[in-house]
Design an enzyme around this catalytic site. Sequence first.
Site, PDB file in Angstrom:
ATOM      1  N   SER A 138       0.861  -1.182   0.000  1.00 28.76           N
ATOM      2  CA  SER A 138       0.000   0.000   0.000  1.00 28.76           C
ATOM      3  C   SER A 138       0.896   1.230   0.000  1.00 28.76           C
ATOM      4  CB  SER A 138      -0.882  -0.001   1.259  1.00 28.76           C
ATOM      5  OG  SER A 138      -1.446   1.277   1.500  1.00 28.76           O
ATOM      6  N   TYR A 151      -1.450  -1.221  10.480  1.00 30.76           N
ATOM      7  CA  TYR A 151      -1.641  -1.543   9.065  1.00 30.76           C
ATOM      8  C   TYR A 151      -0.483  -0.985   8.250  1.00 30.76           C
ATOM      9  CZ  TYR A 151      -3.368  -1.341   4.288  1.00 30.76           C
ATOM     10  OH  TYR A 151      -3.481  -1.461   2.920  1.00 30.76           O
TER      11      TYR A 151
END
Length: 261
Positions: A138, A151
Amino acid sequence: MSYALITGASRGIGRALALELAGRGYSLLLVARSEDQLEQLAAEMRQRYKVEAQVLATDLAVPGAAARLAEWAQARTSALAVLVNNAGYGLWGRFEELSLAQQQNMLQLNMLLPTELTHHLLPQLRRQPQAYILNVASTAAYQAVPTLTLYAASKAFLLTFSRGLRYELRDSPVSVTCLSPGATTTDFADRAGMSAGLQEKAAKLSMTPAEVAKIGVAGLLAGEAEVIPGALNLISAKLTSFVPKAMTEKIAAGIYEKYLK
């Protein structure tokens, strides 16, 4: 006939990556929790692209899942040429307020699963004339993101793991690529527990899974180390190398924290 194994293949980016690879002639091993969605995707691939597609419905966050998945894959083909570590999710909120068990589950899926699965399948990938590993991270991998703290950390791990492994395998037939999408129209935000206001803001900058997959697979087969789809995502990720960390963290916190209740 070469095979590609994709985790988290039932929806979102994983599904789009599966379709993109099928369109390039790869047969597929599709893995996720939802058997119905996997079967529908497999049937679509067989009909549209005339490739083989087999499915395994399983919870990949369970310890030991990687070993069982590797055994299943090895029993179905000796021609595994692509491994896509896509399964993963995020949790939105303050670290101390989120359930520790939920965060541990996320880390198991985001970090330990791809690490273990890659270790199990790398010998088979090495036996191919050319093979590829795609780790889906990401843009959050490039900086700390308050309220998405673990995350972002898990995706930073995946990025660093990808680059280190890529260098180790530089003289082998196996190429390693890290795909780092920005906001994408998937169920990520719902799964992460993000508020409607935050989701509405993200939607204005979102790419489609098909767009991400097309760019990602092209970069993978071209042997690129890192792929960041979208010009704005690429610029913002690269800027983190020049802007002081405290500033990028403050900017990220300003985006996410104000939507917390």
